[in-house]
Scaffold this motif. Structure first.
Motif, PDB file in Angstrom:
ATOM      1  N   CYS A  14      -6.040  22.781  -4.172  1.00 26.59           N
ATOM      2  CA  CYS A  14      -4.697  23.349  -4.337  1.00 26.59           C
ATOM      3  C   CYS A  14      -3.709  22.669  -3.395  1.00 26.59           C
ATOM      4  O   CYS A  14      -2.567  22.378  -3.780  1.00 26.59           O
ATOM      5  N   LEU A  15      -4.138  22.393  -2.163  1.00 24.88           N
ATOM      6  CA  LEU A  15      -3.284  21.693  -1.211  1.00 24.88           C
ATOM      7  C   LEU A  15      -2.973  20.282  -1.702  1.00 24.88           C
ATOM      8  O   LEU A  15      -1.826  19.810  -1.588  1.00 24.88           O
ATOM      9  N   ILE A  16      -3.989  19.607  -2.255  1.00 24.80           N
ATOM     10  CA  ILE A  16      -3.778  18.262  -2.800  1.00 24.80           C
ATOM     11  C   ILE A  16      -2.753  18.300  -3.934  1.00 24.80           C
ATOM     12  O   ILE A  16      -1.820  17.486  -3.990  1.00 24.80           O
ATOM     13  N   TRP A  17      -2.912  19.270  -4.835  1.00 21.14           N
ATOM     14  CA  TRP A  17      -1.966  19.413  -5.941  1.00 21.14           C
ATOM     15  C   TRP A  17      -0.568  19.725  -5.417  1.00 21.14           C
ATOM     16  O   TRP A  17       0.434  19.207  -5.929  1.00 21.14           O
ATOM     17  N   GLY A  18      -0.485  20.584  -4.406  1.00 19.04           N
ATOM     18  CA  GLY A  18       0.810  20.948  -3.853  1.00 19.04           C
ATOM     19  C   GLY A  18       1.524  19.766  -3.224  1.00 19.04           C
ATOM     20  O   GLY A  18       2.729  19.563  -3.450  1.00 19.04           O
ATOM     21  N   ILE A  19       0.786  18.977  -2.425  1.00 15.62           N
ATOM     22  CA  ILE A  19       1.391  17.796  -1.797  1.00 15.62           C
ATOM     23  C   ILE A  19       1.821  16.785  -2.849  1.00 15.62           C
ATOM     24  O   ILE A  19       2.916  16.204  -2.783  1.00 15.62           O
ATOM     25  N   TYR A  20       0.961  16.591  -3.859  1.00 16.17           N
ATOM     26  CA  TYR A  20       1.287  15.662  -4.944  1.00 16.17           C
ATOM     27  C   TYR A  20       2.576  16.097  -5.645  1.00 16.17           C
ATOM     28  O   TYR A  20       3.471  15.279  -5.906  1.00 16.17           O
TER      29      TYR A  20
END
Length: 409
Positions: A207-213
């Protein structure tokens, strides 16, 4: 030519890494924590991430001449790879939630119960996943064969005009935000899943990866910095991190110390010995003794068991541990003083305090055990705490059966 060699070399190295990781991952599929993480769905996500990363890297290397990498091919790849990357996470979350929340008591017939258990099997959910992928494949094939663009393509250079570029940005940013929110909901729903099977830590990182992306992509759009290089780095970074978090980390954990869950059974309450050696049973028994103001007998029994299980220690350390037990349970000022212990036991313990050995507390421990078995244990069997324990044991047996049927154990 030189500009093309570097992306090609990176792609070859990445391909070797992905193939090797997935090969070992599948080979160790029967070992925890891989077995409890639906390895087929993890493999599907990793393949989707690999395809997206390969597309971004190779498309970037051809960017000066877009005709070498047609936009229709890119749309075909992206329309399939995106759901292949994301959908497996939803199926894994559903499987965990279903297995840990199936209530057998609400199913009135055996047929309903076995149907429900079959729905938790990875093979059944895999069939549903393939059916969900069929519309994406058909849609992408039609879009490619008919040379039309029904859905905006999330890459720079294939939009017909600025208006279409804007619709592309809004469509994909909205989709990425929706995916991140979906993962957040999954994290909340799965917060109480047993630790050995929980994927909350993995989902939080994804979720953090998706958010940063999504955040960086939004920033690029708002500033008007439509950099092909930036989009390429973002896509590749997301795919690599997904591969590491979902596949490489569980693989490393399987070589270290995979968690082994301990399951309680309904016969735990049939004897005091079984009750004290069951991790769930002893918790409920301690709860009852606290309410009865007689927990010191149990605590002493546990401390002696821990003392006997210690590896050989330095004699001074052993003396310290023995002295701690004596001060905690046998001195007049001890808050957990054991009452009713025969004087001969105390004399024997004090005489051995400076030369301790593993069996020095055996006689006193057996005396305390017999007293609990004769006086406390029968009352515990009739208490409401014991009824709560029996309900918990039935629930664990039910869960154990579901985990076996769903191949998570």
């Amino acid at each position: 030519m030189a500009a093309f060699l570097l992306p090609l070399s990176l792609w070859v190295v990445g391909t070797i890494f992905v193939i090797f990781t997935l090969f070992v991952f599948v080979k160790r599929r029967k070992i925890q924590p891989i077995r409890g993480r639906s390895y087929r769905f993890v493999t599907a996500s990793c393949i989707g991430a690999y395809v997206l990363a390969s597309h971004s890297l190779l498309a970037y290397s051809f960017w000066d001449d877009p005709d070498d990498f047609p936009c229709s091919v890119s749309r075909f790849i992206i329309d399939i790879a995106h759901p292949l990357l994301f959908l497996p996470y939803l199926f894994r979350c559903y499987r965990l939630y279903f297995v840990f929340n199936l209530n057998a008591e609400k199913l009135t017939t055996n047929l309903q119960y076995y149907k429900a258990r079959y729905r938790a099997k990875e093979s059944f959910l895999l069939h549903i996943f393939f059916l969900c992928m069929v519309p994406f494949i058909v849609y992408s094939a039609l879009e490619y064969c008919l040379h039309v663009q029904w859905t905006p393509a999330p890459f720079f250079g294939c939009q017909e005009d600025d208006n279409f570029q804007a619709s592309t940005s809004l469509f994909w940013l909205g989709l990425f935000i929706l995916q991140a929110l979906t993962l957040l909901v999954a994290v909340f729903v799965l917060r109480r899943i047993q630790d050995e099977f929980n994927i909350n830590s993995e989902l939080k990182i994804i979720c953090l990866i998706w958010g940063i992306y999504t955040f960086v992509t939004t920033a690029l759009e708002l500033t008007g910095a439509h950099s092909v290089f930036a989009y390429t780095v973002l896509s590749i970074s997301r795919s690599v991190l997904v591969q590491i978090v979902s596949c490489a980390v569980p693989l490393v954990q399987s070589y270290l110390a995979p968690p082994i869950p301990i399951w309680s059974t309904s016969d735990t309450v049939e004897s005091l010995d079984r009750l004290l050696r069951d991790p769930v049973g002893i918790v409920y028994f301690q709860k009852y003794l606290v309410n009865q103001f007689s927990v010191e007998n149990l605590l002493f029994w546990v401390e002696v068991e821990l003392f006997k299980d210690l590896t050989p220690l330095d004699p001074e350390v052993q003396v310290e541990k023995v002295q701690h037990i004596l001060n905690s349970y046998f001195t007049p000022e001890a808050k957990l003083q054991l009452r009713g212990i025969p004087d001969e036991f105390k004399v024997q313990l004090l005489s051995k305090a400076n030369a301790p050995h593993r069996a020095m507390f055996n006689a006193v421990q057996q005396f305390v055990f017999d007293r609990m078995e004769q006086e406390v244990y029968p009352r515990f069997r009739e208490s409401s705490v014991c009824q709560e324990l029996k309900a918990e044991l039935r629930s664990q047996e039910n869960l154990y059966g579901r985990l076996l049927v769903s191949s998570m154990l």
